[in-house]
Design an enzyme around this catalytic site. Structure first.
Site, mmCIF file in Angstrom:
data_model
loop_
_atom_site.group_PDB
_atom_site.id
_atom_site.type_symbol
_atom_site.label_atom_id
_atom_site.label_comp_id
_atom_site.label_asym_id
_atom_site.label_seq_id
_atom_site.Cartn_x
_atom_site.Cartn_y
_atom_site.Cartn_z
ATOM 1 N N GLU A 1 0.875 -1.170 0.000
ATOM 2 C CA GLU A 1 0.000 0.000 0.000
ATOM 3 C C GLU A 1 0.916 1.223 0.000
ATOM 4 O O GLU A 1 1.817 1.316 0.843
ATOM 5 C CB GLU A 1 -0.892 -0.007 1.247
ATOM 6 C CG GLU A 1 -1.852 1.156 1.204
ATOM 7 C CD GLU A 1 -2.773 1.269 2.412
ATOM 8 O OE1 GLU A 1 -2.804 0.352 3.251
ATOM 9 O OE2 GLU A 1 -3.445 2.310 2.486
ATOM 10 N N LYS B 1 4.181 0.448 9.579
ATOM 11 C CA LYS B 1 4.321 1.719 8.857
ATOM 12 C C LYS B 1 3.674 2.857 9.627
ATOM 13 O O LYS B 1 4.154 3.979 9.616
ATOM 14 C CB LYS B 1 3.674 1.601 7.469
ATOM 15 C CG LYS B 1 4.575 0.979 6.444
ATOM 16 C CD LYS B 1 3.939 1.014 5.076
ATOM 17 C CE LYS B 1 2.885 -0.055 4.948
ATOM 18 N NZ LYS B 1 2.316 -0.146 3.597
ATOM 19 N N ARG C 1 4.480 -13.029 9.726
ATOM 20 C CA ARG C 1 5.242 -11.840 9.366
ATOM 21 C C ARG C 1 6.599 -11.868 10.055
ATOM 22 O O ARG C 1 6.787 -12.526 11.080
ATOM 23 C CB ARG C 1 4.475 -10.563 9.676
ATOM 24 C CG ARG C 1 4.138 -10.310 11.123
ATOM 25 C CD ARG C 1 3.568 -8.901 11.323
ATOM 26 N NE ARG C 1 2.533 -8.541 10.365
ATOM 27 C CZ ARG C 1 2.545 -7.440 9.602
ATOM 28 N NH1 ARG C 1 3.540 -6.582 9.679
ATOM 29 N NH2 ARG C 1 1.581 -7.182 8.774
HETATM 30 P P1 ATP Z 1 2.580 -2.553 8.058
HETATM 31 O O1 ATP Z 1 1.979 -3.365 9.142
HETATM 32 O O2 ATP Z 1 4.035 -2.292 8.234
HETATM 33 O O3 ATP Z 1 1.824 -1.292 7.773
HETATM 34 P P2 ATP Z 1 1.277 -3.735 5.857
HETATM 35 O O4 ATP Z 1 1.025 -5.167 5.772
HETATM 36 O O5 ATP Z 1 0.117 -2.877 6.194
HETATM 37 O O6 ATP Z 1 2.503 -3.481 6.783
HETATM 38 P P3 ATP Z 1 1.508 -3.456 3.065
HETATM 39 O O7 ATP Z 1 2.021 -2.331 2.271
HETATM 40 O O8 ATP Z 1 0.077 -3.782 2.975
HETATM 41 O O9 ATP Z 1 1.899 -3.154 4.555
HETATM 42 O O10 ATP Z 1 2.390 -4.750 2.823
HETATM 43 C C1 ATP Z 1 2.704 -5.247 1.554
HETATM 44 C C2 ATP Z 1 3.026 -6.704 1.674
HETATM 45 O O11 ATP Z 1 4.100 -6.898 2.578
HETATM 46 C C3 ATP Z 1 1.842 -7.471 2.225
HETATM 47 O O12 ATP Z 1 1.686 -8.651 1.460
HETATM 48 C C4 ATP Z 1 2.250 -7.783 3.630
HETATM 49 O O13 ATP Z 1 1.690 -8.988 4.060
HETATM 50 C C5 ATP Z 1 3.756 -7.865 3.533
HETATM 51 N N1 ATP Z 1 4.376 -7.548 4.811
HETATM 52 C C6 ATP Z 1 4.226 -6.417 5.524
HETATM 53 N N2 ATP Z 1 4.922 -6.489 6.680
HETATM 54 C C7 ATP Z 1 5.527 -7.692 6.695
HETATM 55 C C8 ATP Z 1 6.379 -8.367 7.615
HETATM 56 N N3 ATP Z 1 6.752 -7.804 8.775
HETATM 57 N N4 ATP Z 1 6.814 -9.607 7.292
HETATM 58 C C9 ATP Z 1 6.458 -10.170 6.125
HETATM 59 N N5 ATP Z 1 5.663 -9.602 5.227
HETATM 60 C C10 ATP Z 1 5.196 -8.374 5.493
HETATM 61 MG MG MG Z 2 -1.581 -3.715 4.588
#
Ligand code: ATP
Ligand code: MG
Length: 555
Positions: A35, A270, A260
């Site tokens: 995102e 984030k 994760r």
């Molecule tokens: P955050 O919790 O940091 O905001 P998010 O999942 O909301 O992370 P996205 O931009 O939606 O952020 O993530 C893009 C991809 O990265 C998604 O498929 C998510 O599952 C993966 N991802 C995010 N954080 C992790 C992590 N700590 N370990 C593995 N994969 C991750």
């Molecule tokens: Mg997300």
């Protein structure tokens, strides 16, 4: 395609191998769906390595798709930063960047299909009313008074929602599934909401935006993603993911969850990282203390090290906490092979060799990288007045027999130079040592030593006149707590000493040619990377990492 033995495959690889073998898919397609509401962090690197790595291993493809359905929080600034990071890591997304927003019309069409089949309805209840009638895990929810609205009315209202006729929050579109479902997410989930915000790509064309659950899975289907890998918190979304695919009748992408990546002493959300940036706790998303890829790049971490770490931590089905030392180890391991050595002094102390001719400068041969013969040699100037490190001189060492550095009447070798003996020193009024006086042994020159003198200690040094004064930024962990994510207020766990700035470090003159982003090893001290803040007058180095895992030992 992989020829690896089935049993050595992780659980996702096993599923893929099986799907290819059975002919369910001819080719796999994965995706990385960030995102654009922040910068990528090391957790994302894990997901990137997983998705791109699987595509590569099984001869498939990995799409880069921006999941951009929250106009208020997203921007092109983040899109560019994310693309930049992925390219820096060296992954191939086929040159084509995809956006969920490109599918808005198709997604809208899917919603119309559900409405027409009596599987979605416009609900006029407020968000609070919808939440209050959801029920609890043990009691069913209550049907909305609008649940049985006629199809024609739903179509009319939804079209007018799209046109921007209604206020935000006044209506939503809900899938009509089951208000008594054990999985609360199936109790008529909201799939569209009204937002009168401009979108970074579609401008003000839309007044309704799909919810994550209606955007993500449907975009997977549109792209024929075979294996949609996401983190564990989406496990209970899977039944909804599958219900929507089945009821819209689109490509059956399969969602698979993995744990994760969490790292000790690191925040990986984030939202929280944005708070650090907005409150000025760090200098920006690319502050070298940040767990972002841009911060790590600025700090001097290499793509090879990050990729190797992301690969080697493996994948798990349960939440876990990985020791950040593993990442640091990967960085040291990579830099050890790549970084040239230089002599550097963080806390300079003047040393005069009283029997060395005034005005004489000798060029000493130094090895650039003992781990890489091809890196060759260089010359460094040696003279009568040098700097050594304050930490390398002691007036009165507490355990003299274990002390091999410099002190009164002690002998040491100056690396690549001569053996010297301390003959005296000077102090200021406060008792600080201000000058060390020595004599050298002319026949002890490194590489041509005929002196027969044996010494145990070797010190770094630079020539006082020729050395370059530089700024060095020393970093320690940004958080004190092993798992700051667990703290009630993560801001309380900040390490007050995460940054120390040294303004008068001294380096051998050759460093003047280094460009921003280049990394060298200051011998005995660690790896240091030229910061983009460097100017013609002031070179700035970031300490990338110490040589050993000695975070508690202050430089
Ligand atoms: P955050 O919790 O940091 O905001 P998010 O999942 O909301 O992370 P996205 O931009 O939606 O952020 O993530 C893009 C991809 O990265 C998604 O498929 C998510 O599952 C993966 N991802 C995010 N954080 C992790 C992590 N700590 N370990 C593995 N994969 C991750
Ligand atoms: Mg997300």
């Amino acid at each position: 395609m992989s020829t690896t033995n089935q049993s050595s495959l992780n659980f996702i690889e096993q599923i893929i191998a099986e799907d290819l073998k059975s002919g369910k898919h001819e080719q796999i397609i994965t995706r990385f769906p960030p995102e654009p509401n922040g910068f990528l962090h090391i957790g994302h690197a894990k997901s990137i390595e997983l998705n791109f790595g699987l595509a590569e291993k099984y001869g498939g493809r990995c799409n880069l798709r921006f999941d951009d359905t929250n106009p208020e929080k997203e921007s092109d600034f983040y899109v560019q930063a994310i693309i930049n990071d992925i390219e820096w890591l060296g992954y191939d997304y086929g040159g084509k960047v995809l956006f969920t927003s490109d599918y808005f019309e198709q997604l809208y069409g899917f919603a119309l299909k559900l409405i027409k089949e009596g599987k979605a309805y416009v609900d006029d209840q407020s968000a609070e009313e919808i939440a209050a009638t959801k029920g609890t895990p043990t009691t069913p929810g209550t049907a909305s008074p609008y649940r049985e609205r006629p199809v024609a009315e739903n179509l009319d209202l939804f079209a007018r929602m799209r046109q921007g006729e209604f206020a935000e929050g006044s209506r939503v579109l809900r899938a009509k599934i089951d208000m008594a479902a054990a999985n609360m997410l199936l109790r008529d989930p909201v799939i569209y909401r009204i937002k009168n915000a401009a979108h970074h790509r579609t401008g003000d064309a839309w007044h309704v935006y799909p919810m994550y659950d209606f955007a993500h899975g449907q975009s997977d289907s549109i792209e024929h993603i075979t294996h949609s890998l996401c983190t564990l918190e989406f496990e209970n979304h899977r039944p909804l993911y599958e219900w929507l695919i089945e009821n819209i009748g689109i490509f059956p992408s399969r969602q698979i969850e993995f744990a994760r990546l969490n790292l000790t002493y690191t925040i990986m959300s984030k939202r929280k990282l944005l708070q650090l940036v907005e409150r000025g706790v760090v200098s920006g998303w690319d502050d070298p203390r940040m767990p972002t890829l841009s911060g790590m790049r600025r700090r001097g971490f290499t793509p090879a090290a990050i990729r190797s770490f992301a690969r080697n931590v493996g994948i798990a089905k349960r939440e876990n906490l990985i020791d950040v030392a593993r990442l640091e180890h990967a960085v040291r391991d990579d830099l050890n092979k790549k970084a040239n050595r230089v002599l550097g002094i963080l806390h300079p102390l003047k040393l005069v060799i009283e029997n060395y001719p005034e005005g004489q400068v000798e060029m000493m041969q130094a090895v650039n990288n003992p781990e890489d013969e091809a890196a060759g040699k260089r010359e460094i100037p040696f003279s009568r007045e040098l700097y050594i490190d304050r930490d390398d001189f002691m007036e009165d060492p507490p355990s003299p027999r274990k002390y091999f550095r410099l002190g009164p009447d002690r002998l040491v070798r100056l690396k690549y130079g001569y053996i010297i003996k301390c003959t005296g020193y000077e102090k200021d009024a406060a008792g600080n040592i201000t000058l060390v006086k020595c004599e050298y042994y002319p026949e002890s020159r490194s590489g041509q030593d005929t002196s027969g003198i044996k010494v145990k200690g070797t010190l770094s040094w630079v020539s006082a006149a020729e050395s370059v004064p530089v700024e060095v930024r020393l970093y320690d962990r940004l958080f004190q707590a092993e798992n700051p994510a667990l703290a009630e207020d993560f801001m309380q766990e900040l390490n007050p000493e995460s940054l120390t700035v040294l303004t008068d470090a001294r380096l051998e003159p050759g460093v003047k040619n280094l460009q921003a982003g280049e990394t060298v090893q200051f011998e005995r001290l660690g790896y240091f990377t030229v910061d983009p803040d460097t100017t013609a007058e002031n070179m700035v180095f970031n300490r990338t990492i110490t040589l050993r895992d000695t975070w508690t030992k202050k430089a």
